[in-house]
Design a protein around this motif. Structure first.
Motif, PDB file in Angstrom:
ATOM      1  N   PHE A   1      24.466  47.911  33.432  1.00 59.67           N
ATOM      2  CA  PHE A   1      25.988  48.062  33.545  1.00 59.67           C
ATOM      3  C   PHE A   1      26.369  48.130  35.171  1.00 59.67           C
ATOM      4  CE2 PHE A   1      26.697  50.296  29.318  1.00 59.67           C
ATOM      5  CZ  PHE A   1      26.556  49.197  28.705  1.00 59.67           C
ATOM      6  N   ALA A   2      25.460  48.861  35.886  1.00 57.53           N
ATOM      7  CA  ALA A   2      25.466  48.886  37.285  1.00 57.53           C
ATOM      8  C   ALA A   2      26.970  49.393  37.444  1.00 57.53           C
ATOM      9  CB  ALA A   2      25.414  47.659  38.056  1.00 57.53           C
ATOM     10  N   GLY A   3      27.410  50.416  36.890  1.00 54.17           N
ATOM     11  CA  GLY A   3      28.843  51.023  36.677  1.00 54.17           C
ATOM     12  C   GLY A   3      28.724  52.240  37.729  1.00 54.17           C
ATOM     13  N   GLY A   4      27.849  52.435  38.844  1.00 54.14           N
ATOM     14  CA  GLY A   4      28.047  53.425  39.666  1.00 54.14           C
ATOM     15  C   GLY A   4      26.933  54.748  39.406  1.00 54.14           C
ATOM     16  N   VAL A   5      26.598  54.803  38.301  1.00 53.35           N
ATOM     17  CA  VAL A   5      26.002  55.997  37.985  1.00 53.35           C
ATOM     18  C   VAL A   5      24.841  55.428  36.825  1.00 53.35           C
ATOM     19  CG1 VAL A   5      27.408  57.697  38.555  1.00 53.35           C
ATOM     20  CG2 VAL A   5      27.389  56.866  36.276  1.00 53.35           C
ATOM     21  N   PRO A   6      23.635  56.198  36.914  1.00 52.28           N
ATOM     22  CA  PRO A   6      22.608  55.659  35.953  1.00 52.28           C
ATOM     23  C   PRO A   6      23.324  56.178  34.342  1.00 52.28           C
ATOM     24  CG  PRO A   6      21.574  56.963  37.549  1.00 52.28           C
ATOM     25  CD  PRO A   6      22.994  57.036  37.637  1.00 52.28           C
ATOM     26  N   VAL A   7      23.198  55.354  33.369  1.00 51.38           N
ATOM     27  CA  VAL A   7      23.549  55.398  32.165  1.00 51.38           C
ATOM     28  C   VAL A   7      22.561  54.641  31.180  1.00 51.38           C
ATOM     29  CG1 VAL A   7      26.048  55.566  32.692  1.00 51.38           C
ATOM     30  CG2 VAL A   7      25.274  53.406  32.160  1.00 51.38           C
ATOM     31  N   PHE A   8      22.567  55.355  29.847  1.00 51.35           N
ATOM     32  CA  PHE A   8      21.793  54.496  28.814  1.00 51.35           C
ATOM     33  C   PHE A   8      22.198  52.942  28.738  1.00 51.35           C
ATOM     34  CE2 PHE A   8      20.961  53.363  24.513  1.00 51.35           C
ATOM     35  CZ  PHE A   8      19.483  53.364  24.415  1.00 51.35           C
TER      36      PHE A   8
ATOM     37  N   ALA B   1      36.955  57.069  27.097  1.00 55.51           N
ATOM     38  CA  ALA B   1      38.109  56.188  27.128  1.00 55.51           C
ATOM     39  C   ALA B   1      37.988  55.227  28.332  1.00 55.51           C
ATOM     40  CB  ALA B   1      39.573  56.914  27.234  1.00 55.51           C
ATOM     41  N   LEU B   2      38.310  53.821  28.066  1.00 56.75           N
ATOM     42  CA  LEU B   2      38.486  53.106  29.474  1.00 56.75           C
ATOM     43  C   LEU B   2      39.433  52.098  29.474  1.00 56.75           C
ATOM     44  CD1 LEU B   2      37.019  50.121  28.364  1.00 56.75           C
ATOM     45  CD2 LEU B   2      34.808  51.404  28.281  1.00 56.75           C
ATOM     46  N   ARG B   3      39.639  51.287  30.425  1.00 52.07           N
ATOM     47  CA  ARG B   3      40.598  50.382  30.640  1.00 52.07           C
ATOM     48  C   ARG B   3      40.200  49.068  30.218  1.00 52.07           C
ATOM     49  NH1 ARG B   3      42.785  52.163  35.058  1.00 52.07           N
ATOM     50  NH2 ARG B   3      44.448  53.128  33.980  1.00 52.07           N
ATOM     51  N   PRO B   4      40.629  48.239  29.141  1.00 53.52           N
ATOM     52  CA  PRO B   4      40.160  47.022  28.608  1.00 53.52           C
ATOM     53  C   PRO B   4      40.273  45.950  29.841  1.00 53.52           C
ATOM     54  CG  PRO B   4      41.204  47.832  27.061  1.00 53.52           C
ATOM     55  CD  PRO B   4      41.415  48.835  28.118  1.00 53.52           C
ATOM     56  N   SER B   5      41.255  46.053  30.681  1.00 51.39           N
ATOM     57  CA  SER B   5      41.678  44.950  31.544  1.00 51.39           C
ATOM     58  C   SER B   5      40.841  45.026  32.855  1.00 51.39           C
ATOM     59  CB  SER B   5      42.935  44.951  32.179  1.00 51.39           C
ATOM     60  OG  SER B   5      43.456  46.246  32.922  1.00 51.39           O
ATOM     61  N   THR B   6      40.083  46.416  33.049  1.00 51.78           N
ATOM     62  CA  THR B   6      39.276  46.315  34.633  1.00 51.78           C
ATOM     63  C   THR B   6      37.794  46.830  33.875  1.00 51.78           C
ATOM     64  OG1 THR B   6      39.954  48.699  34.798  1.00 51.78           O
ATOM     65  CG2 THR B   6      41.250  46.891  35.711  1.00 51.78           C
ATOM     66  N   GLY B   7      37.808  47.546  32.572  1.00 58.68           N
ATOM     67  CA  GLY B   7      36.525  48.269  32.312  1.00 58.68           C
ATOM     68  C   GLY B   7      36.288  49.418  33.147  1.00 58.68           C
ATOM     69  N   GLU B   8      37.269  49.961  33.735  1.00 60.16           N
ATOM     70  CA  GLU B   8      37.320  51.214  34.581  1.00 60.16           C
ATOM     71  C   GLU B   8      37.135  52.594  33.445  1.00 60.16           C
ATOM     72  OE1 GLU B   8      39.567  51.207  38.332  1.00 60.16           O
ATOM     73  OE2 GLU B   8      40.669  50.653  36.482  1.00 60.16           O
ATOM     74  N   VAL B   9      36.341  53.491  33.687  1.00 56.40           N
ATOM     75  CA  VAL B   9      36.091  54.361  32.697  1.00 56.40           C
ATOM     76  C   VAL B   9      37.260  55.479  33.076  1.00 56.40           C
ATOM     77  CG1 VAL B   9      34.382  56.370  31.860  1.00 56.40           C
ATOM     78  CG2 VAL B   9      33.586  54.280  32.537  1.00 56.40           C
ATOM     79  N   LEU B  10      37.992  55.925  32.045  1.00 56.98           N
ATOM     80  CA  LEU B  10      39.154  56.925  32.322  1.00 56.98           C
ATOM     81  C   LEU B  10      38.784  58.177  32.211  1.00 56.98           C
ATOM     82  CD1 LEU B  10      42.042  54.608  31.037  1.00 56.98           C
ATOM     83  CD2 LEU B  10      41.175  54.780  33.249  1.00 56.98           C
TER      84      LEU B  10
ATOM     85  N   GLU C   1      34.800  53.471  44.382  1.00 55.24           N
ATOM     86  CA  GLU C   1      34.665  53.243  45.988  1.00 55.24           C
ATOM     87  C   GLU C   1      33.412  53.876  46.294  1.00 55.24           C
ATOM     88  OE1 GLU C   1      34.919  52.279  49.752  1.00 55.24           O
ATOM     89  OE2 GLU C   1      36.154  51.423  48.136  1.00 55.24           O
ATOM     90  N   PRO C   2      32.330  53.681  46.667  1.00 53.99           N
ATOM     91  CA  PRO C   2      32.149  52.091  46.909  1.00 53.99           C
ATOM     92  C   PRO C   2      32.022  51.233  45.726  1.00 53.99           C
ATOM     93  CG  PRO C   2      30.169  53.226  47.398  1.00 53.99           C
ATOM     94  CD  PRO C   2      31.059  54.379  47.227  1.00 53.99           C
ATOM     95  N   ALA C   3      32.332  50.143  45.844  1.00 52.79           N
ATOM     96  CA  ALA C   3      32.398  49.298  44.568  1.00 52.79           C
ATOM     97  C   ALA C   3      30.853  48.757  44.506  1.00 52.79           C
ATOM     98  CB  ALA C   3      33.099  47.973  44.812  1.00 52.79           C
ATOM     99  N   PRO C   4      30.279  48.877  43.235  1.00 56.31           N
ATOM    100  CA  PRO C   4      28.769  48.469  43.049  1.00 56.31           C
ATOM    101  C   PRO C   4      28.731  47.028  43.060  1.00 56.31           C
ATOM    102  CG  PRO C   4      29.755  49.914  41.022  1.00 56.31           C
ATOM    103  CD  PRO C   4      30.827  49.797  42.057  1.00 56.31           C
ATOM    104  N   ALA C   5      27.759  46.622  43.855  1.00 52.00           N
ATOM    105  CA  ALA C   5      27.318  45.371  44.049  1.00 52.00           C
ATOM    106  C   ALA C   5      26.775  44.364  43.028  1.00 52.00           C
ATOM    107  CB  ALA C   5      26.469  45.222  45.175  1.00 52.00           C
ATOM    108  N   ASP C   6      26.223  45.178  42.088  1.00 50.96           N
ATOM    109  CA  ASP C   6      25.479  44.277  40.845  1.00 50.96           C
ATOM    110  C   ASP C   6      26.076  44.336  39.457  1.00 50.96           C
ATOM    111  OD1 ASP C   6      23.507  43.886  43.104  1.00 50.96           O
ATOM    112  OD2 ASP C   6      22.304  45.590  42.593  1.00 50.96           O
ATOM    113  N   ARG C   7      27.352  44.547  39.782  1.00 48.66           N
ATOM    114  CA  ARG C   7      27.942  44.798  38.381  1.00 48.66           C
ATOM    115  C   ARG C   7      27.839  43.317  37.710  1.00 48.66           C
ATOM    116  NH1 ARG C   7      34.523  45.723  37.192  1.00 48.66           N
ATOM    117  NH2 ARG C   7      34.175  46.368  35.136  1.00 48.66           N
ATOM    118  N   PRO C   8      27.836  43.207  36.567  1.00 51.33           N
ATOM    119  CA  PRO C   8      27.915  41.757  35.652  1.00 51.33           C
ATOM    120  C   PRO C   8      29.277  41.209  35.566  1.00 51.33           C
ATOM    121  CG  PRO C   8      26.541  43.436  34.346  1.00 51.33           C
ATOM    122  CD  PRO C   8      27.304  44.337  35.370  1.00 51.33           C
ATOM    123  N   GLU C   9      29.335  40.060  35.716  1.00 47.35           N
ATOM    124  CA  GLU C   9      30.301  39.234  35.743  1.00 47.35           C
ATOM    125  C   GLU C   9      31.085  39.489  34.266  1.00 47.35           C
ATOM    126  OE1 GLU C   9      32.396  37.800  38.005  1.00 47.35           O
ATOM    127  OE2 GLU C   9      30.800  38.345  39.367  1.00 47.35           O
TER     128      GLU C   9
END
Length: 714
Positions: free
Chosen positions: A559-566, A444-453, A616-624
Motif C-alpha cells: 500500500f505504501a500508505g505511510g506506515v507498515p501494514v499487512f 473507516a476511510l474516504r473512498p474519493s481519496t483512500g485516506e484512512v479516517l 504529510e509528507p506524502a508517500p512517494a511509492d503509493r500505487p495509482e
C-alpha cells in the motif's frame, strides 16, 4: 721499406681510398648508392673502405673521416640514417663532414686492386715488396683509367722513404669512438625506458584517492606502508557516520625517496550535512613501490599519534504527529488505538547505536514504534554536530569538554508528520466497538481519496485493524462477481441456489442450510448463496481470471500508505477446488480490516485506491488508482444486501450499501461447525468502512450492528 698494404681475403672488394660520389654524410643532393653497394647484391664482408690491416682500433676509417651512411631503401632517393640498429655501420650522433682538402682529392680508379692476389679462394702468402719502377713504356696514368694507380717510387713527394716512419691509420680510432657512442646511446635509451616504467608517486596517490571515494578501506590499506590504515579509516567512517566521500588530489612534490601530495576531502555525514577540509598525503618508496606513509595525520593534519575524529551531537526540538485537523496526537490525549498508530518515543541504548549510526548517542530520544519510528529522521531533524579530536576508542559521550573542535555543523529542528485521521470519525468508530467482549476492529476511510479516517481496536495491545490477518469470507464475493461479470456473465443470468453442492471434490452449503432455488445475479449476491456462486465460478473462471480481479482490488499489493501494514495475499489457485474455495473468501485468502474497507470504497468511487494514512509528507511509492469495471452493477448489488438481503433486518437508515460475510477458520471437531469470524463492509456517501468480530460466527449478526452504530453516530 715495408708496404703497409695488406692482401684482402677471398670475396672482399678491393679497398678504395675515396668514397664514391654522393655517399658523404652531408651531401644531401648527391646520388644514391650504386646498385649492389649496400643492397641485396652487396658483396660479403666489410664495406669497401673497411680494410683488415687497421687492427689497432677495430677496423679501417673511411676516407675523409666520414662514417658510413646507412643504406638507402629502394626508391628513397638517398641514404637514410640508421635508427637504433646494433648491426648498422653508422651512429645516431652527428660527425663533421670531410675537410675541403679531402673532398678535393681525385676519385680512386675503379679497377681491380693491383695488390690483390690473383686466383680464387685461400689466403696467399705475403710477397716481398716490389722494386721501384716507372710506368711501363707506352702507358701513362690518368685518374679512372687502367687497372689501378701507377707505382710511385719511394721518396717521391707524398710517399714515405726508407727512413720515414709509417703513419698510423686513424680509421680504427674513429670507428671505435663511433661504436662507443652507439653503445652509450643504447645504454642511455635502456636507462630512459627503465626510468619511465618505474612506479610513480602520482599513480599511488590517484589510486588511494579513488579507493577513498569508494570507501574501499581494504584497498587503501594495501596502498599504505605499515599496518593499521584500513582499521583506522573504517573507524573514522563509523565515528563520523560518513555516507559519501569526495577526495581530489593536487600536484605531487617529489624528493629523493619521498613525495607529498595535497588533497581536498568532502564528507557527507548522516543527519549532519557535508564537512570538508584539506590535508596532505606523505608518500615513501618501499620495495620499489610508492606507498602512502600512513599515520593519523594522513587522515587529518590536526591528528597526532593515537588520535582519531569523533562527532558529538545536540538535538533540537522534535516534530509532532498531527491529526488531519492539526490537533496533536502525540501528547498522550488520544485513544489507545490512535496511540498504537502514533507510536512511542524511547531513548537510545548501547545496542541501538549500530543501527542508528553516529548521529546518536546513548540517551538521545528516538522513536521505537509506529509513526514515531517510521518517521524518526523527519521528526528528530538534524543534530548540531561537532567534529572533535579524541583518543582512539573514546565513545562520543566520554569526549572531554576541552577536546579540540575542528568543525561545527549546524543542526535543524524536526518537522511534523500529519495523519489522515479525523478526530470526529475516530471518536464514532471507537464508541461503536468500545463495549465489545470479543476482539474487534473497525476501519473507516474516504473512498474519493483512500485516506484512512479512523481505526479502532478492542482490546488494545494489538493493532488488528491494520495488522490483523484474516480470511475474507463472503466479503470476497465482491471480487468474485466482478470476475464473473468480466467473463461475460450478464446481470440477467439465472443462477441456481441449492442447499448443497459439490464442486471440484469439495462440498459446499449455505448459512443456515438455506436453499433459494433459481435466483438472479443480484439475488444470489444479496443472499450470499455459496452454492450458486461456486457452480458459476467453476463453469466460467479459472485461477488466472479470479486472481486478475483480486489484484484489481489490491491483493498482492504493497500500500505504501505511510506506515507498515499487512499486505493482503492470494496465490493463484491451481485447481478447481482451490478456485471455488477462494471465490467465497476461504482457501488461501488472507486480508486485513484496513484492506477490506477498500473494497466497498472502490465500488463507491469506481476506482480502487490504496489506503493512505500519512498525508504529510506524502508517500512517494503509493500505487495509482485502479478503475473498476461494472462498478454500477456492484453498487446495485451491495444496496440489495441492505434492502433485501442478509442485512435487511439490521435497521440501517439512509443510502447504505454493504456486504456481510462469515469467514471460517481453524479445525472443527467431528460433527461440529468450524468457528468463524463475522464481517461487514459497506459505504454511505464518501465514507466506507469494514468491521470484523473475531469468532463472531455471523457477519450480519455480529458485525453489521456495529457498522450501524458507527453510521448513526456521525
Amino acid at each position: 721499406m715495408e708496404d703497409d698494404r695488406r692482401p684482402w681475403g677471398p670475396g672482399e672488394p678491393s679497398p678504395s681510398p675515396f668514397p664514391p660520389p654522393g655517399r658523404h654524410g652531408g651531401d644531401e643532393d648527391g646520388p644514391g648508392p650504386e646498385p649492389g653497394a649496400y643492397g641485396p647484391d652487396a658483396p660479403a664482408g666489410p664495406p669497401a673502405w673497411a680494410g683488415p690491416g687497421d687492427r689497432a682500433f677495430g677496423g679501417a676509417q673511411p676516407p675523409g673521416g666520414q662514417p658510413p651512411q646507412a643504406p638507402a631503401a629502394p626508391g628513397s632517393g638517398g641514404p637514410q640514417p640508421a635508427q637504433w640498429q646494433p648491426a648498422a655501420p653508422s651512429s645516431p650522433y652527428s660527425i663533421p663532414s670531410p675537410s675541403p682538402d679531402s673532398a678535393a682529392q681525385p676519385p680512386r680508379p675503379q679497377g681491380p686492386d693491383p695488390l690483390a692476389p690473383a686466383g680464387g679462394s685461400g689466403h696467399p702468402e705475403p710477397q716481398p715488396a716490389a722494386a721501384p719502377t716507372g710506368p711501363a713504356p707506352g702507358t701513362g696514368y690518368s685518374p679512372g683509367a687502367g687497372d689501378g694507380p701507377p707505382h710511385v717510387p719511394a721518396g717521391a713527394e707524398g710517399v714515405p722513404g726508407p727512413g720515414d716512419r709509417p703513419r698510423r691509420s686513424r680509421k680504427g680510432l674513429v670507428i671505435g669512438l663511433i661504436s662507443g657512442l652507439v653503445v652509450l646511446a643504447l645504454v642511455g635509451g635502456g636507462v630512459s625506458w627503465y626510468i619511465l616504467t618505474l612506479p610513480q608517486p602520482e599513480d599511488t596517490a590517484d589510486a588511494y584517492a579513488k579507493a577513498w571515494n569508494s570507501q574501499d578501506y581494504a584497498a587503501m590499506g594495501e596502498l599504505a606502508a605499515g599496518g593499521g590504515a584500513a582499521a583506522a579509516l573504517k573507524r573514522l567512517d563509523e565515528n563520523l557516520g560518513i555516507d559519501t566521500v569526495s577526495v581530489t588530489t593536487g600536484q605531487v612534490e617529489e624528493g629523493d625517496d619521498s613525495a607529498t601530495v595535497p588533497f581536498d576531502a568532502a564528507f557527507g555525514l548522516s543527519n549532519a550535512g557535508e564537512w570538508s577540509y584539506s590535508g596532505e598525503l606523505p608518500l615513501v618508496q618501499a620495495d620499489g613501490e610508492w606507498k602512502v606513509d600512513f599515520s593519523p595525520a594522513a587522515l587529518h593534519p590536526d591528528l597526532g599519534p593515537g588520535q582519531t575524529l569523533v562527532r558529538t551531537n545536540e538535538w533540537g526540538e522534535r516534530g509532532h504527529v498531527l491529526a488531519a485537523d492539526g490537533t496533536r496526537l502525540d501528547d498522550g490525549s488520544a485513544s489507545g488505538s490512535v496511540q498504537m498508530i502514533v507510536g512511542e518515543i524511547g531513548t537510545v541504548a548501547e545496542e541501538d547505536l549500530a543501527d542508528l549510526g553516529p548521529a546518536y548517542e546513548v540517551g538521545d530520544p528516538v522513536g521505537v514504534s509506529g509513526v514515531q519510528k517510521t518517521y524518526q529522521d523527519r521528526l528528530a531533524g538534524k543534530a548540531a554536530t561537532a567534529i572533535r579530536v579524541a583518543k582512539s576508542g573514546t565513545p562520543p559521550q566520554d569526549v572531554p569538554e576541552d577536546a579540540p573542535t575542528l568543525a561545527t555543523l549546524g543542526g535543524s529542528d524536526g518537522k511534523d508528520v500529519t495523519l489522515s485521521l479525523d478526530p470526529r470519525i475516530q471518536a464514532a468508530v471507537s464508541q461503536a466497538i468500545v463495549d465489545q467482549s470479543k476482539p474487534t476492529a473497525m476501519v473507516a476511510l474516504r473512498p474519493s481519496t483512500g485516506e484512512v479516517l479512523a481505526a479502532a481496536n478492542v482490546p488494545g495491545g494489538f493493532n488488528r485493524a491494520l495488522d490483523g490477518q484474516y480470511p475474507a469470507g463472503s466479503i470476497f464475493k465482491i471480487i468474485s462477481y466482478h470476475a464473473l461479470l468480466n467473463s461475460g456473465m450478464g446481470m440477467d443470468a439465472q443462477l441456481n441456489c441449492p442447499k448443497k453442492a459439490t464442486v471440484g471434490g469439495r462440498p459446499y452449503k449455505n448459512a443456515g442450510d438455506a436453499a433459494y432455488g433459481a435466483q438472479t445475479v443480484t439475488e444470489a449476491f444479496a443472499t450470499s448463496c455459496n452454492t450458486a456462486l461456486v457452480q458459476e465460478v467453476a463453469d466460467r473462471l479459472d485461477g488466472a481470471s479470479l486472481l486478475k480481479s483480486a489484484e484489481r482490488f489490491g491483493f498482492n499489493t504493497g500500500f505504501a500508505g505511510g506506515v507498515p501494514v499487512f499486505k493482503p495475499s492470494l496465490p493463484q489457485p491451481d485447481s478447481v477446488s482451490l478456485l471455488t474455495a477462494s471465490s467465497i473468501g476461504q482457501g488461501q485468502v488472507l486480508t486485513s480490516p484496513l484492506h477490506m474497507a477498500t473494497l466497498p470504497a472502490a465500488v463507491a468511487d469506481g476506482s480502487w485506491r490504496a489506503p493512505l494514512l500519512v498525508t504529510e509528507p506524502a508517500p512517494a511509492d503509493r500505487p495509482e488508482p485502479r478503475p473498476i469495471d461494472h462498478a454500477q452493477h456492484l453498487r446495485d448489488m451491495t444496496r440489495a444486501v441492505v434492502t433485501q438481503g442478509t442485512a435487511k433486518d439490521v435497521g440501517f437508515t439512509g443510502e447504505v450499501h454493504g456486504k456481510s460475510g462469515t469467514a471460517e477458520y481453524g479445525t472443527a471437531e467431528e460433527g461440529e461447525e468450524l468457528p468463524a469470524h463475522g464481517w461487514f463492509v459497506g459505504y454511505e456517501g464518501d465514507i466506507a468502512f469494514a468491521v470484523v468480530v473475531e469468532d463472531g460466527q455471523s457477519g450480519s449478526g455480529a458485525a453489521a450492528p456495529l457498522a450501524k452504530a458507527f453510521l448513526d453516530a456521525l
